[in-house]
Design a protein around this motif. Structure first.
Motif, PDB file in Angstrom:
ATOM      1  N   ALA A  50       0.833  -1.209   0.000  1.00 42.30           N
ATOM      2  CA  ALA A  50       0.000   0.000   0.000  1.00 42.30           C
ATOM      3  C   ALA A  50       0.864   1.254   0.000  1.00 42.30           C
ATOM      4  N   LEU A  51       1.913   1.261   0.803  1.00 40.73           N
ATOM      5  CA  LEU A  51       2.806   2.420   0.839  1.00 40.73           C
ATOM      6  C   LEU A  51       3.542   2.589  -0.489  1.00 40.73           C
ATOM      7  N   ASN A  52       3.943   1.490  -1.100  1.00 39.53           N
ATOM      8  CA  ASN A  52       4.608   1.565  -2.409  1.00 39.53           C
ATOM      9  C   ASN A  52       3.657   2.108  -3.482  1.00 39.53           C
ATOM     10  N   LEU A  53       2.411   1.665  -3.441  1.00 39.46           N
ATOM     11  CA  LEU A  53       1.419   2.160  -4.400  1.00 39.46           C
ATOM     12  C   LEU A  53       1.158   3.647  -4.198  1.00 39.46           C
ATOM     13  N   ARG A  54       1.118   4.076  -2.961  1.00 46.69           N
ATOM     14  CA  ARG A  54       0.902   5.487  -2.657  1.00 46.69           C
ATOM     15  C   ARG A  54       2.033   6.318  -3.245  1.00 46.69           C
ATOM     16  N   LYS A  55       3.258   5.817  -3.075  1.00 43.40           N
ATOM     17  CA  LYS A  55       4.420   6.519  -3.617  1.00 43.40           C
ATOM     18  C   LYS A  55       4.375   6.531  -5.149  1.00 43.40           C
ATOM     19  N   GLN A  56       4.003   5.416  -5.732  1.00 47.28           N
ATOM     20  CA  GLN A  56       3.910   5.299  -7.189  1.00 47.28           C
ATOM     21  C   GLN A  56       2.827   6.230  -7.739  1.00 47.28           C
ATOM     22  N   ALA A  57       1.705   6.315  -7.081  1.00 48.24           N
ATOM     23  CA  ALA A  57       0.599   7.158  -7.554  1.00 48.24           C
ATOM     24  C   ALA A  57       0.936   8.636  -7.409  1.00 48.24           C
ATOM     25  N   ASP A  58       1.471   9.041  -6.283  1.00 51.26           N
ATOM     26  CA  ASP A  58       1.857  10.425  -6.013  1.00 51.26           C
ATOM     27  C   ASP A  58       0.849  11.414  -6.591  1.00 51.26           C
ATOM     28  N   PHE A 101     -17.943  28.185   0.224  1.00 49.90           N
ATOM     29  CA  PHE A 101     -18.507  29.091  -0.779  1.00 49.90           C
ATOM     30  C   PHE A 101     -19.680  28.484  -1.534  1.00 49.90           C
ATOM     31  N   GLY A 102     -20.365  27.511  -0.914  1.00 52.21           N
ATOM     32  CA  GLY A 102     -21.509  26.874  -1.552  1.00 52.21           C
ATOM     33  C   GLY A 102     -21.126  25.990  -2.727  1.00 52.21           C
ATOM     34  N   LYS A 103     -19.865  25.620  -2.841  1.00 52.70           N
ATOM     35  CA  LYS A 103     -19.364  24.776  -3.930  1.00 52.70           C
ATOM     36  C   LYS A 103     -19.077  23.376  -3.411  1.00 52.70           C
ATOM     37  N   LYS A 104     -18.899  22.450  -4.321  1.00 52.71           N
ATOM     38  CA  LYS A 104     -18.455  21.106  -3.969  1.00 52.71           C
ATOM     39  C   LYS A 104     -16.927  21.103  -3.918  1.00 52.71           C
ATOM     40  N   GLN A 105     -16.372  20.292  -3.020  1.00 54.78           N
ATOM     41  CA  GLN A 105     -14.923  20.204  -2.924  1.00 54.78           C
ATOM     42  C   GLN A 105     -14.446  18.790  -3.224  1.00 54.78           C
ATOM     43  N   LEU A 106     -13.241  18.700  -3.748  1.00 59.17           N
ATOM     44  CA  LEU A 106     -12.598  17.419  -3.994  1.00 59.17           C
ATOM     45  C   LEU A 106     -12.443  16.722  -2.644  1.00 59.17           C
ATOM     46  N   TYR A 107     -12.941  15.504  -2.553  1.00 55.66           N
ATOM     47  CA  TYR A 107     -12.932  14.788  -1.276  1.00 55.66           C
ATOM     48  C   TYR A 107     -12.028  13.556  -1.317  1.00 55.66           C
ATOM     49  N   GLU A 108     -12.222  12.691  -2.304  1.00 53.05           N
ATOM     50  CA  GLU A 108     -11.409  11.486  -2.407  1.00 53.05           C
ATOM     51  C   GLU A 108     -11.156  11.147  -3.869  1.00 53.05           C
ATOM     52  N   ILE A 109      -9.999  10.522  -4.084  1.00 46.20           N
ATOM     53  CA  ILE A 109      -9.656   9.992  -5.395  1.00 46.20           C
ATOM     54  C   ILE A 109      -9.487   8.497  -5.231  1.00 46.20           C
ATOM     55  N   TYR A 110     -10.220   7.731  -6.036  1.00 49.51           N
ATOM     56  CA  TYR A 110     -10.207   6.272  -5.951  1.00 49.51           C
ATOM     57  C   TYR A 110      -9.347   5.685  -7.060  1.00 49.51           C
ATOM     58  N   LEU A 111      -8.466   4.765  -6.679  1.00 52.56           N
ATOM     59  CA  LEU A 111      -7.667   4.005  -7.628  1.00 52.56           C
ATOM     60  C   LEU A 111      -7.812   2.536  -7.282  1.00 52.56           C
ATOM     61  N   CYS A 112      -7.839   1.695  -8.291  1.00 48.96           N
ATOM     62  CA  CYS A 112      -7.946   0.249  -8.073  1.00 48.96           C
ATOM     63  C   CYS A 112      -6.632  -0.413  -8.467  1.00 48.96           C
ATOM     64  N   VAL A 113      -6.374  -1.543  -7.825  1.00 51.33           N
ATOM     65  CA  VAL A 113      -5.111  -2.246  -7.981  1.00 51.33           C
ATOM     66  C   VAL A 113      -5.391  -3.697  -8.322  1.00 51.33           C
ATOM     67  N   ASP A 114      -4.558  -4.251  -9.197  1.00 47.23           N
ATOM     68  CA  ASP A 114      -4.664  -5.653  -9.582  1.00 47.23           C
ATOM     69  C   ASP A 114      -4.291  -6.544  -8.390  1.00 47.23           C
ATOM     70  N   THR A 115      -4.571  -7.817  -8.518  1.00 45.94           N
ATOM     71  CA  THR A 115      -4.294  -8.760  -7.428  1.00 45.94           C
ATOM     72  C   THR A 115      -2.808  -8.919  -7.151  1.00 45.94           C
ATOM     73  N   ASP A 116      -1.953  -8.428  -8.039  1.00 41.93           N
ATOM     74  CA  ASP A 116      -0.515  -8.493  -7.775  1.00 41.93           C
ATOM     75  C   ASP A 116      -0.080  -7.437  -6.756  1.00 41.93           C
ATOM     76  N   PHE A 120      -1.792  -0.615 -11.086  1.00 38.36           N
ATOM     77  CA  PHE A 120      -3.081   0.071 -11.116  1.00 38.36           C
ATOM     78  C   PHE A 120      -3.898  -0.442 -12.290  1.00 38.36           C
ATOM     79  N   ILE A 121      -5.193  -0.605 -12.076  1.00 42.20           N
ATOM     80  CA  ILE A 121      -6.104  -1.072 -13.128  1.00 42.20           C
ATOM     81  C   ILE A 121      -7.328  -0.164 -13.156  1.00 42.20           C
TER      82      ILE A 121
END
Length: 166
Positions: A50-58, A101-116, A120-121
């Motif tokens: 998970a930490l390696n993927l986080r670093k890879q995604a950056d 300011f009555g706007k929507k804000q970026l909350y989460e970014i979803y990434l999926c990972v293969d079984t290896d 990223f997939i």
């Protein structure tokens, strides 16, 4: 949990920023119980991956390279997705919430990972409710948003998207 070997990294990258703040252990346990036990990996290997993927995604650096910074400005949701796709090779899911300011804000970014646990997939299915308007606010995060106990966990310093975290 046997995460002593990576505790500093996991505290830094996989903390639990909630009010009241905690040390993140409950979110690690939840992640392990929800996903890790089915991964086929040992617990330590799961969190290292998970930490390696986080670093890879950056993701923050990918956004910053496209001029998308946490600064209360409005940014195109499509440009956010495009910037992340340039970094990881697949389109992310993006979730927004009510923001300033009555706007929507970026909350989460979803990434999926293969079984290896290393590739990223395209996500076969994203959580329900991932809907954002054409433009969203990228809200900054400051250490004063935490109580004093949890600010110590972050050393009272919030890194900018372009700074390197080791």
């Amino acid at each position: 949990m046997q995460l002593d070997k990576i505790e500093n990294n996991i505290n830094h990258y996989w903390s639990n920023i909630k009010c009241p703040a905690t040390d993140g252990v409950n979110s690690w346990k939840s992640a392990w119980n929800s996903y890790g036990v089915c991964s086929g990996l040992k617990q330590l290997d799961y969190f290292k991956a998970a930490l390696n993927l986080r670093k890879q995604a950056d993701v923050l650096s990918a956004l910053a390279e496209q001029g998308i910074k946490p600064d209360y400005k409005l940014y195109s949701t499509e440009k956010i997705k495009w910037a992340v796709k340039q970094q990881v090779g697949v389109a992310p899911g993006v979730q927004c919430r009510d923001g300033p300011f009555g706007k929507k804000q970026l909350y989460e970014i979803y990434l999926c990972v293969d079984t290896d646990a290393a590739t990223f997939i395209e996500c076969p299915k994203l959580p329900a409710g991932l809907k954002c308007p054409d433009q969203v606010v990228f809200h900054p995060f400051y250490s004063w948003m935490l109580n004093t106990t949890s600010a110590a966990v972050f050393d009272s310093k919030i890194l900018l998207p372009t700074e390197t975290m080791i």
